[in-house]
Design an enzyme around this catalytic site. Structure first.
Site, PDB file in Angstrom:
ATOM      1  N   GLY A  46      36.117  40.005  42.846  1.00 44.47           N
ATOM      2  CA  GLY A  46      36.097  40.602  41.516  1.00 44.47           C
ATOM      3  C   GLY A  46      34.667  40.648  41.018  1.00 44.47           C
ATOM      4  O   GLY A  46      33.827  39.861  41.466  1.00 44.47           O
ATOM      5  N   GLN A  51      27.857  41.300  34.969  1.00 39.00           N
ATOM      6  CA  GLN A  51      27.241  40.594  36.094  1.00 39.00           C
ATOM      7  C   GLN A  51      26.187  41.451  36.805  1.00 39.00           C
ATOM      8  O   GLN A  51      25.420  40.934  37.619  1.00 39.00           O
ATOM      9  CB  GLN A  51      28.308  40.158  37.100  1.00 39.00           C
ATOM     10  CG  GLN A  51      29.253  39.092  36.545  1.00 39.00           C
ATOM     11  CD  GLN A  51      30.250  38.661  37.594  1.00 39.00           C
ATOM     12  OE1 GLN A  51      31.300  39.280  37.756  1.00 39.00           O
ATOM     13  NE2 GLN A  51      29.925  37.605  38.332  1.00 39.00           N
ATOM     14  N   CYS A  88      32.144  32.031  41.404  1.00 36.88           N
ATOM     15  CA  CYS A  88      31.674  33.199  40.668  1.00 36.88           C
ATOM     16  C   CYS A  88      30.405  33.712  41.338  1.00 36.88           C
ATOM     17  O   CYS A  88      29.528  32.923  41.680  1.00 36.88           O
ATOM     18  CB  CYS A  88      31.380  32.802  39.216  1.00 36.88           C
ATOM     19  SG  CYS A  88      30.846  34.182  38.194  1.00 36.88           S
ATOM     20  N   LEU A  89      30.323  35.023  41.512  1.00 35.04           N
ATOM     21  CA  LEU A  89      29.126  35.594  42.146  1.00 35.04           C
ATOM     22  C   LEU A  89      27.878  35.341  41.313  1.00 35.04           C
ATOM     23  O   LEU A  89      26.766  35.395  41.849  1.00 35.04           O
ATOM     24  CB  LEU A  89      29.308  37.097  42.381  1.00 35.04           C
ATOM     25  CG  LEU A  89      30.388  37.471  43.416  1.00 35.04           C
ATOM     26  CD1 LEU A  89      30.564  38.979  43.471  1.00 35.04           C
ATOM     27  CD2 LEU A  89      30.045  36.913  44.791  1.00 35.04           C
ATOM     28  N   HIS A 130      39.753  35.969  35.200  1.00 34.84           N
ATOM     29  CA  HIS A 130      38.352  35.561  35.357  1.00 34.84           C
ATOM     30  C   HIS A 130      37.423  36.709  34.941  1.00 34.84           C
ATOM     31  O   HIS A 130      36.421  36.493  34.251  1.00 34.84           O
ATOM     32  CB  HIS A 130      38.131  35.163  36.827  1.00 34.84           C
ATOM     33  CG  HIS A 130      36.752  34.759  37.201  1.00 34.84           C
ATOM     34  ND1 HIS A 130      36.427  33.478  37.609  1.00 34.84           N
ATOM     35  CD2 HIS A 130      35.589  35.475  37.250  1.00 34.84           C
ATOM     36  CE1 HIS A 130      35.122  33.429  37.885  1.00 34.84           C
ATOM     37  NE2 HIS A 130      34.596  34.630  37.689  1.00 34.84           N
ATOM     38  N   GLU A 131      37.774  37.948  35.335  1.00 30.17           N
ATOM     39  CA  GLU A 131      36.913  39.100  34.994  1.00 30.17           C
ATOM     40  C   GLU A 131      36.966  39.421  33.498  1.00 30.17           C
ATOM     41  O   GLU A 131      35.946  39.751  32.889  1.00 30.17           O
ATOM     42  CB  GLU A 131      37.287  40.331  35.823  1.00 30.17           C
ATOM     43  CG  GLU A 131      37.130  40.177  37.322  1.00 30.17           C
ATOM     44  CD  GLU A 131      35.880  39.450  37.763  1.00 30.17           C
ATOM     45  OE1 GLU A 131      34.809  39.634  37.155  1.00 30.17           O
ATOM     46  OE2 GLU A 131      35.971  38.664  38.722  1.00 30.17           O
ATOM     47  N   HIS A 134      34.722  37.238  31.746  1.00 31.37           N
ATOM     48  CA  HIS A 134      33.328  37.703  31.826  1.00 31.37           C
ATOM     49  C   HIS A 134      33.016  38.692  30.703  1.00 31.37           C
ATOM     50  O   HIS A 134      31.957  38.627  30.079  1.00 31.37           O
ATOM     51  CB  HIS A 134      33.061  38.397  33.162  1.00 31.37           C
ATOM     52  CG  HIS A 134      32.631  37.476  34.262  1.00 31.37           C
ATOM     53  ND1 HIS A 134      31.505  36.689  34.179  1.00 31.37           N
ATOM     54  CD2 HIS A 134      33.164  37.224  35.490  1.00 31.37           C
ATOM     55  CE1 HIS A 134      31.371  35.989  35.310  1.00 31.37           C
ATOM     56  NE2 HIS A 134      32.373  36.299  36.125  1.00 31.37           N
TER      57      HIS A 134
HETATM   58 NI    NI Z   1      32.715  35.519  38.027  1.00 26.46          NI
END
Ligand code: NI
Length: 178
Positions: A46, A51, A88-89, A130-131, A134
Site C-alpha cells: 500500500g 508518502q 511502513c515504506l 493504514h493508508e 496516512h
Molecule cells: Ni505506511
C-alpha cells in the site's frame, strides 16, 4: 509512469491532513499510476500520496487479491478486532503490532472518478485502514503503546542520525510494508 522518492519519518508532509480530491483528472490518474509503480518497486502492499510528498486524498493498495485505487476513501462500517504486524515504506525496517477492526466497508472513487463500495477483511482491510490513516497524518507508530513507540523511535534516531533530508529513492525493503 515514474518511481517516485519516498518521504521518510520526520518529513512534515507525513503529518499533514491531506486534501480531498475535487476532480479525478489526468493528473490524479498519473499520480495513481506512479503510486502503483513506486509501491511495486519498493515491494509494498500500500502507498499513500503524502508518502511521495503529495498531500491529496489518494492511495493505492495491492494486498492478497485486492488491487484498489483509493480516491477520497472512507470507512463506512467497521467490526471485529485483530492484531497484526505492520510496517511502513516511510519507516523502513521498523515493525509493530497494531490492533484494528478486521472487517470494514470501504467507499471510495476509482481512477475514473466512479464511486465504489467494497467489503474487505484480513490483510486488505488492514492495509486500507493504514493508508487512510496516512491521509489523516497518522502513522502506525501512533497506535503502539508509549513504551513500544519510544523504543522504536530511539532505534530510528540512532540508525538515521546521519540522514540528510527526508526523502529517499526507492530501494527494496521487506515485503508487506505499507
Ligand atoms: Ni505506511
Amino acid at each position: 509512469m515514474s518511481v517516485l522518492d519516498l518521504h521518510l519519518l520526520g518529513s512534515p508532509v507525513l503529518r499533514d491532513q491531506s486534501r480531498e480530491v475535487t476532480a479525478v483528472d489526468d493528473e490524479v490518474r498519473r499520480l495513481v499510476a506512479d503510486l502503483f509503480e513506486t509501491m511495486y518497486a519498493a515491494r509494498g502492499i500500500g502507498l499513500a500520496a503524502n508518502q511521495v510528498g503529495v498531500a491529496r486524498r489518494v492511495a493505492v493498495v495491492h494486498a492478497d487479491e485486492e488491487r484498489l485505487v483509493l480516491v477520497n476513501p472512507r470507512i463506512v462500517e467497521a467490526s471485529g478486532r485483530e492484531t497484526g504486524e505492520e510496517g511502513c515504506l516511510s519507516i523502513p525496517d521498523l515493525f509493530g503490532d497494531v490492533t484494528r477492526p478486521d472487517r470494514i466497508v470501504l467507499e471510495a472513487l476509482d481512477q475514473h472518478g466512479t464511486p465504489y463500495r467494497r467489503e474487505l477483511t484480513g490483510l486488505p482491510a488492514r492495509a486500507v485502514q493504514h493508508e487512510i490513516d496516512h491521509l489523516d497524518g497518522i502513522l502506525f507508530l501512533d497506535h503502539l503503546s508509549l513504551f513500544k513507540r519510544q523504543r522504536l523511535l530511539s532505534r530510528w534516531k540512532k540508525e538515521h542520525a546521519d540522514d540528510e533530508g527526508y526523502t529517499r529513492p526507492v530501494r527494496s525493503v521487506a515485503a508487506e510494508s505499507t
